[in-house]
Design a protein around this motif. Structure first.
Motif, PDB file in Angstrom:
ATOM      1  N   ASN A 247       0.856  -1.184   0.000  1.00  0.00           N
ATOM      2  CA  ASN A 247       0.000   0.000   0.000  1.00  0.00           C
ATOM      3  C   ASN A 247       0.891   1.232   0.000  1.00  0.00           C
ATOM      4  O   ASN A 247       1.595   1.497   0.971  1.00  0.00           O
ATOM      5  CB  ASN A 247      -0.892  -0.049   1.256  1.00  0.00           C
ATOM      6  CG  ASN A 247      -1.726   1.195   1.447  1.00  0.00           C
ATOM      7  OD1 ASN A 247      -1.193   2.308   1.486  1.00  0.00           O
ATOM      8  ND2 ASN A 247      -3.013   1.032   1.554  1.00  0.00           N
ATOM      9  N   ILE A 248       0.877   1.994  -1.093  1.00  0.00           N
ATOM     10  CA  ILE A 248       1.845   3.081  -1.238  1.00  0.00           C
ATOM     11  C   ILE A 248       1.554   4.244  -0.300  1.00  0.00           C
ATOM     12  O   ILE A 248       2.417   5.093  -0.091  1.00  0.00           O
ATOM     13  CB  ILE A 248       1.909   3.601  -2.693  1.00  0.00           C
ATOM     14  CG1 ILE A 248       0.604   4.304  -3.078  1.00  0.00           C
ATOM     15  CG2 ILE A 248       2.219   2.485  -3.678  1.00  0.00           C
ATOM     16  CD1 ILE A 248       0.737   5.170  -4.329  1.00  0.00           C
ATOM     17  N   TRP A 249       0.357   4.314   0.277  1.00  0.00           N
ATOM     18  CA  TRP A 249      -0.003   5.431   1.150  1.00  0.00           C
ATOM     19  C   TRP A 249       0.332   5.142   2.609  1.00  0.00           C
ATOM     20  O   TRP A 249       0.339   6.040   3.437  1.00  0.00           O
ATOM     21  CB  TRP A 249      -1.498   5.732   1.046  1.00  0.00           C
ATOM     22  CG  TRP A 249      -1.934   6.045  -0.346  1.00  0.00           C
ATOM     23  CD1 TRP A 249      -1.962   7.281  -0.936  1.00  0.00           C
ATOM     24  CD2 TRP A 249      -2.388   5.117  -1.333  1.00  0.00           C
ATOM     25  NE1 TRP A 249      -2.399   7.165  -2.233  1.00  0.00           N
ATOM     26  CE2 TRP A 249      -2.671   5.859  -2.508  1.00  0.00           C
ATOM     27  CE3 TRP A 249      -2.576   3.735  -1.354  1.00  0.00           C
ATOM     28  CZ2 TRP A 249      -3.135   5.255  -3.677  1.00  0.00           C
ATOM     29  CZ3 TRP A 249      -3.038   3.137  -2.523  1.00  0.00           C
ATOM     30  CH2 TRP A 249      -3.310   3.900  -3.666  1.00  0.00           C
ATOM     31  N   GLY A 250       0.543   3.856   2.914  1.00  0.00           N
ATOM     32  CA  GLY A 250       0.792   3.494   4.308  1.00  0.00           C
ATOM     33  C   GLY A 250      -0.457   3.622   5.158  1.00  0.00           C
ATOM     34  O   GLY A 250      -0.373   3.712   6.376  1.00  0.00           O
ATOM     35  N   TRP A 251      -1.603   3.639   4.524  1.00  0.00           N
ATOM     36  CA  TRP A 251      -2.854   3.716   5.278  1.00  0.00           C
ATOM     37  C   TRP A 251      -3.930   2.869   4.623  1.00  0.00           C
ATOM     38  O   TRP A 251      -4.125   3.002   3.429  1.00  0.00           O
ATOM     39  CB  TRP A 251      -3.355   5.163   5.382  1.00  0.00           C
ATOM     40  CG  TRP A 251      -4.277   5.320   6.546  1.00  0.00           C
ATOM     41  CD1 TRP A 251      -3.941   5.605   7.832  1.00  0.00           C
ATOM     42  CD2 TRP A 251      -5.701   5.158   6.534  1.00  0.00           C
ATOM     43  NE1 TRP A 251      -5.051   5.617   8.629  1.00  0.00           N
ATOM     44  CE2 TRP A 251      -6.147   5.346   7.859  1.00  0.00           C
ATOM     45  CE3 TRP A 251      -6.656   4.833   5.557  1.00  0.00           C
ATOM     46  CZ2 TRP A 251      -7.494   5.236   8.226  1.00  0.00           C
ATOM     47  CZ3 TRP A 251      -7.983   4.729   5.916  1.00  0.00           C
ATOM     48  CH2 TRP A 251      -8.401   4.946   7.243  1.00  0.00           C
ATOM     49  N   TRP A 649      -6.554   5.194  -4.232  1.00  0.00           N
ATOM     50  CA  TRP A 649      -6.648   4.582  -2.907  1.00  0.00           C
ATOM     51  C   TRP A 649      -7.979   3.836  -2.763  1.00  0.00           C
ATOM     52  O   TRP A 649      -8.030   2.735  -2.229  1.00  0.00           O
ATOM     53  CB  TRP A 649      -6.513   5.633  -1.796  1.00  0.00           C
ATOM     54  CG  TRP A 649      -6.602   4.990  -0.448  1.00  0.00           C
ATOM     55  CD1 TRP A 649      -5.598   4.360   0.220  1.00  0.00           C
ATOM     56  CD2 TRP A 649      -7.774   4.831   0.349  1.00  0.00           C
ATOM     57  NE1 TRP A 649      -6.064   3.822   1.392  1.00  0.00           N
ATOM     58  CE2 TRP A 649      -7.397   4.099   1.501  1.00  0.00           C
ATOM     59  CE3 TRP A 649      -9.112   5.234   0.205  1.00  0.00           C
ATOM     60  CZ2 TRP A 649      -8.309   3.762   2.507  1.00  0.00           C
ATOM     61  CZ3 TRP A 649     -10.014   4.905   1.213  1.00  0.00           C
ATOM     62  CH2 TRP A 649      -9.613   4.175   2.341  1.00  0.00           C
TER      63      TRP A 649
END
Ligand SMILES: Cc1cc2nc3c(=O)[nH]c(=O)nc-3n(C[C@H](O)[C@H](O)[C@H](O)COP(=O)(O)OP(=O)(O)OC[C@H]3O[C@@H](n4cnc5c(N)ncnc54)[C@H](O)[C@@H]3O)c2cc1C
Lengths: 658, 140
Positions: A247-251, A649
Motif C-alpha cells: 500500500n503506497i499510502w501506508g494507510w 486509494w
C-alpha cells in the motif's frame, strides 16, 4: 622491543556496513576525522594516518605513540575525548587488547610485534553467495563467476555485448527470442514489486511491464531469509506499522488492520493496546511491528490486484547494455540449459537485493579447512539442525554479532531451553559497548551491551529531518552522518531484555569480549581462541555450534551482474563500494537518450538516502523514480495528484485493479 | 511522525484552515453552544501561536534520537497550546476575544479541533498527498 619497528593492529567495525576494518600500522598512529589535519610526522617519524568518519571525532583526535617502550595514546585536545576500556583519559598507556573509544568507534588495539601471528585468517570479509539456480544461500559456491570479458561466438551474452552500445538488429540476428517492452525491473523481489506497484498506480498497464527474476513470489527470498534467521510467520518483524509494501499510502497501517480484526474478533483490550502502541511509541510504549505472515498475505493480495503474474518472468539476468536506439538490452537465461533470450526496454530498474551474505573470515577459514558446514553456520543459512540437536541433546552455542539477528537467536535458544535446560549460550562480542552513539544532543540507549533503536536507522532518516540533511550533504559529509546514525542495533523489546537479564542472572547466558585468533575443531566441538584483554593469554571458548549473526553484504562486485555493469560502463562506486545514484535513484551514467535506468535496495547503501534496504525505503525510491519518469512524460505515467491519489486509494480499498 | 519545521507549518496551516474551520463552523453559527465570531478568532490565535511553538517543538525533537514526534507528544503540545491561549485571554484578553470567554465551550471546540486535525493528519493527508510522509509533512 625495537621502537622503530613496533607495529599495532587496530580493529573496528565500519559503522554503516558492520564490516571489519583491521589495518596493521607502524607506530606512531594518528587518528582523526580529516586525513589532511593529521600530521604526517612527529619527532621526525612518519605517522600512520587513519581517518574516522563521524562528527563526534575531532579533525585530529588522538595520537598513539611509544614512550619508554610503552604504547600510549594522547588526546589531541579533542572535543569528545578518548575512552579507554570505558574510562575517559587524556593520556594513558594502552595494553594489548585494550579498547579505545573515539566518538562512535570502538577500536581494539593489539600489539602486532609481540603477538606471534599464527597463519592468520584471510583478511577482509568473506561471503556466502546465493545460488543463481535455487536462490538459496549456498556456502559451497565460491567467488562469483567472472563475467565473460571477451565473448566468443556461440557464447552468451553474444559478442556484440563487448561493445558500449548494441544494435537491436544484432540481438534479432542471434536467432534467440527478443521481446520489446517499455518498463523492465530486474530482481522481481520486494524492491521490484514496490516499483511495479507505483507504475501500475501511476497508470501503466501490466502488459507494458516485465519483472525479471528467479521466483514468482516477490517475497520469496525475503521470507526464506526471515525463516532462516528465526522469524517464523507468527513472529513480528522489525518494521514500522505504516511501512506497507502492499500500500503506497501506508494507510491503513498494519496496526490499524490488526486493531480492526481484533475489534471484530471481540478482543477489545488487544485492539486498544495496538492503538496505544502506535500513538505512544517509541517513548511511552513498545514499538508496534507487524507479523511476518500478515505482511506476506497483504503482498499476495496486492500482487493479484496489480496483475503481478502477468508481469513476472522467470529470468536469470546476465548482462545489461545500452542500445544504439536509446534503450537497454537485457540478456538473460531461462529454465533449462542454454535457454537464452533478450528483453529490450526503455526504462530499467535494478533491484537485486543482497548480492551475498557476509561471513566472518575466521569462520570461513574454519569451513575451508574442515569442510564442516554443520557446526559453524551463518544465521541466514538454513540452520534448524542446530536447534533440533540442542533440543534433544543440549549443548553450547556461541553467537557472534550483536544486532537484531543475534537477538532473534537468543530468543530461539531461550525457547529451546524450555524443552531442554542443558543448553548454554556464549555471546562473543568484539568489544564492550558502554555507551551509545551520539548525534547532536541526542544519544542512543544501551543495556547489557546491546544498543537499542526501533528500526535499523533513526526514524527521521525515512522521511524527516535526517532524510533532508543526508540528501543535502556532500559525499564526504554523508560518510560521517551515516557512521553516526549507523552501527549495529537491536529492537528494544521487553521480552528480549527480560530473556537477556534472566539468562545472565541464571548463568546460562554469558557475554564475552575479545578478538578471535582462530577457530579450530576439537573432539568435543568447536573451539574459538580469543585474545584476552591486557594480553593475559589466550582464552578458549568451547561450543557445539557457532552462529555468525553479523550481517549481510552488498558490495557491487559480489554480484556478477552489477560487477559487469560497473566495469563495462565505468560506473562510479561510493566509499562503501556500492552503486552511486542521484537523489531520484537514477543511475545517471547509464542514461541513454530518453532511456533511463534506476536502482533500489541494499546495493545503494552509502548514498543520498540511508534506509535503502527497508520496505518504506524501497517505496521512497520507487516514488522518487516513478515521479521523475512521470515528469519526463514516459509512456502512460501520470503523476499522482490529490484527486487521482484518492481515487487510486479507493481502488486499493475495494480491491479493484488500478 | 517525523516532521520538519516547514512540514509542521504547512500541515498546521492547511489543517487549521480546512478541518479546523469546518469543525468550528457549528460553534460559530451557534448550532453548538452560544455562537459568535469569537470561536474563529480563537482558532486563528491557536494557529498563529502554534507556528511559533512549532519552532520550539522542532528544537525539542532534536534531543530525541529518532528525531520523531509521537502522537502522545502531539497531544501534550496540544494541551499546552490551549492552556497558553486560555491564559492569554483570561489575563490580558486578545483582540476579538473578550476576557469573559466561556472556558467550557472553548475547551469543547478545541478538543474537537485537535482530534479532527490529528485524525486528518493520520489518514486523509496520507491518502491525498502520497509524498507528504516522506517530506516531513510538507504537502506543497
Ligand atoms: C531477515 C530480514 C528481515 C528484514 N526485515 C525487514 C523488516 O521488517 N522491515 C523492512 O522494512 N525491511 C526488512 N528487511 C530489509 C528489506 O526490506 C528486505 O531485505 C527486502 O526483501 C529487500 O528487497 P529487495 O528487492 O532489495 O531484495 P529481495 O527481496 O531479496 O529481491 C531481490 C531479488 O533479486 C533476485 N536477483 C538477484 N540477482 C538476479 C539476477 N541476476 N537475475 C535475476 N534475479 C536476480 C534475487 O533472486 C532476489 O529474489 C529485512 C531483511 C532481512 C534479510
Amino acid at each position: 622491543m625495537n621502537s622503530s619497528s613496533m607495529q599495532i593492529r587496530l580493529t573496528w567495525e565500519d559503522l554503516t556496513t558492520g564490516e571489519s576494518r583491521e589495518p596493521t600500522l607502524n607506530v606512531p598512529v594518528g587518528l582523526g576525522r580529516e586525513f589532511s589535519q593529521i600530521p604526517t610526522e612527529v619527532n621526525g617519524r612518519r605517522v600512520s594516518r587513519i581517518a574516522l568518519n563521524s562528527v563526534e571525532v575531532s579533525r585530529f583526535h588522538a595520537l598513539i605513540d611509544l614512550e619508554q617502550n610503552q604504547v600510549v595514546v594522547i588526546d589531541q585536545n579533542s572535543s569528545n575525548g578518548i575512552f579507554i576500556n570505558g574510562q575517559r583519559q587524556t593520556r594513558s598507556a594502552i595494553a594489548n587488547g585494550d579498547t579505545l573509544q573515539i566518538g562512535p568507534y570502538q577500536i581494539t588495539v593489539t600489539y602486532a610485534a609481540i603477538t606471534q601471528q599464527p597463519p592468520s585468517p584471510p583478511s577482509g570479509n568473506s561471503q556466502i553467495l546465493f545460488n543463481p539456480d535455487t536462490n538459496l544461500p549456498d556456502p559451497r559456491l565460491n567467488q562469483p563467476a567472472p563475467a565473460p570479458v571477451i565473448p566468443t561466438s556461440g557464447s552468451f551474452p553474444p559478442p556484440s555485448f563487448a561493445d558500449v552500445q548494441v544494435e537491436v538488429q544484432d540481438l534479432y540476428a542471434t536467432g534467440l527470442p527478443v521481446d520489446e517492452i517499455d518498463y523492465a525491473t530486474i530482481g522481481a523481489g520486494l524492491g521490484s514489486f514496490v516499483w511495479v506497484d507505483f507504475l501500475r498506480i501511476f497508470g501503466v498497464k501490466a502488459e507494458k511491464i516485465a519483472a525479471l527474476g528467479i521466483e514468482e513470489q516477490p517475497y520469496a527470498r525475503y521470507k526464506r531469509l526471515c525463516l532462516n534467521s528465526q522469524i517464523p510467520l507468527h513472529e513480528r518483524l522489525r518494521s514500522n506499522s505504516d511501512s506497507c509494501p502492499d500500500n503506497i499510502w501506508g494507510w491503513p497501517s498494519y496496526a490499524l488492520r490488526e486493531a480492526w480484526h481484533d475489534f471484530f474478533g471481540g478482543r477489545l483490550g488487544e485492539m486498544l493496546r495496538k492503538l496505544w502502541q502506535v500513538f505512544a511509541e517509541p517513548t511511552f510504549a513498545e514499538t508496534y511491528t507487524p507479523r511476518a505472515g500478515n505482511v506476506f498475505n497483504s503482498i499476495d493480495r496486492e500482487a493479484a490486484r496489480i496483475g503481478w503474474n502477468q508481469i513476472f518472468r522467470y529470468a536469470r539476468v546476465r548482462a545489461i547494455r545500452k542500445t544504439t536506439d536509446g534503450r537497454y538490452a537485457i540478456a538473460y537465461s531461462r529454465m533449462g540449459a542454454r535457454n537464452y533470450a533478450f528483453i529490450v526496454a526503455r526504462y530499467v530498474h535494478l533491484a537485486i537485493g543482497y548480492p551475498a551474505i557476509q561471513f566472518l573470515p575466521d569462520l570461513q577459514a574454519y569451513r575451508e579447512k574442515t569442510d564442516d558446514f554443520k557446526s559453524v553456520v551463518n544465521a541466514y543459512e538454513d540452520h534448524n539442525h542446530v536447534y533440533q540437536h540442542l533440543e534433544s541433546n543440549g549443548g553450547t552455542v556461541l553467537i557472534r554479532g550483536r544486532g537484531i539477528v543475534a537477538s532473534r537467536i537468543v530468543q530461539r535458544i531461550y525457547e529451546a531451553r524450555q524443552r531442554n535446560q542443558n543448553i548454554t549460550l556464549l555471546h562473543l562480542m568484539r568489544s564492550a559497548k558502554p555507551q551509545g552513539n551520539k548525534y547532536g544532543s541526542a544519544q542512543r540507549r544501551v543495556e547489557n551491551h546491546y544498543e537499542f533503536q526501533p528500526f535499523n536507522w533513526p526514524k527521521a532518516a525515512w522521511g524527516g529531518e535526517l532524510r533532508a540533511i543526508l540528501e543535502k550533504a556532500d559525499p564526504q559529509q554523508r560518510q560521517s552522518l551515516l557512521a553516526d546514525w549507523g552501527g549495529t542495533t537491536t529492537a528494544d523489546r521487553s521480552d528480549w531484555r527480560r530473556i537477556v537479564a534472566e539468562g545472565i542472572r541464571q548463568g546460562w547466558y554469558k557475554i564475552e569480549f575479545g578478538e578471535v585468533e582462530r577457530v579450530e575443531r576439537d573432539p568435543d566441538g568447536v573451539v574459538t581462541y580469543i585474545k584476552e584483554k591486557g594480553f593475559k593469554g589466550e582464552m578458549r571458548l568451547l561450543a557445539n555450534f557457532i552462529i555468525d549473526a553479523t550481517g549481510l553484504d552488498a558490495k557491487a562486485k559480489c554480484s556478477p551482474l552489477l560487477d559487469d555493469l560497473v566495469s563495462h560502463y565505468n560506473l562510479p562506486l561510493n566509499h562503501l563500494g556500492r552503486m552511486v545514484v542521484a537523489n531520484n535513484f537514477e543511475l545517471v551514467e547509464m542514461r541513454n537518450r530518453s532511456g533511463r535506468m534506476y536502482a533500489a535496495g541494499a546495493s545503494l547503501l552509502g548514498g543520498p538516502y540511508a534506509p535503502v534496504d527497508s520496505f518504506l525505503g524501497l517505496q521512497y525510491a520507487a516514488l522518487r523514480s516513478v515521479d521523475s519518469l512521470a515528469v519526463d512524460r514516459s509512456p502512460a505515467t501520470h503523476r499522482l495528484n490529490p484527486i487521482s491519489s484518492f481515487s487510486q486509494w479507493l481502488k486499493w480499498a475495494l480491491n479493484h485493479s488500478p | 511522525m517525523t516532521p520538519t519545521l516547514l512540514g509542521r507549518w504547512q500541515t498546521r496551516i492547511l489543517l487549521f484552515s480546512t478541518v479546523g474551520v469546518l469543525i468550528t463552523l457549528p460553534f460559530g453559527m451557534g448550532i453548538i453552544g452560544p455562537g459568535g465570531a469569537v470561536f474563529f478568532w480563537v482558532l486563528l490565535y491557536l494557529a498563529l501561536f502554534g507556528l511559533g511553538w512549532d519552532i520550539f517543538y522542532q528544537y525539542l525533537q532534536k534531543l530525541r534520537w529518532d528525531s520523531d514526534w509521537p502522537g502522545v507528544l502531539q497531544l501534550l503540545a496540544g494541551i499546552w497550546e490551549a492552556v497558553f491561549v486560555a491564559l492569554l485571554v483570561k489575563i490580558f484578553g486578545l483582540p476579538g476575544v473578550p476576557q469573559d470567554l466561556s472556558l467550557e465551550w472553548f475547551l469543547l471546540n478545541y478538543s474537537f479541533v485537535w482530534l479532527g486535525v490529528y485524525v486528518a493528519s493520520q489518514t486523509i493527508m496520507r491518502i491525498l498527498f502520497p509524498r507528504w510522509r516522506f517530506r516531513g509533512g510538507q504537502w506543497l
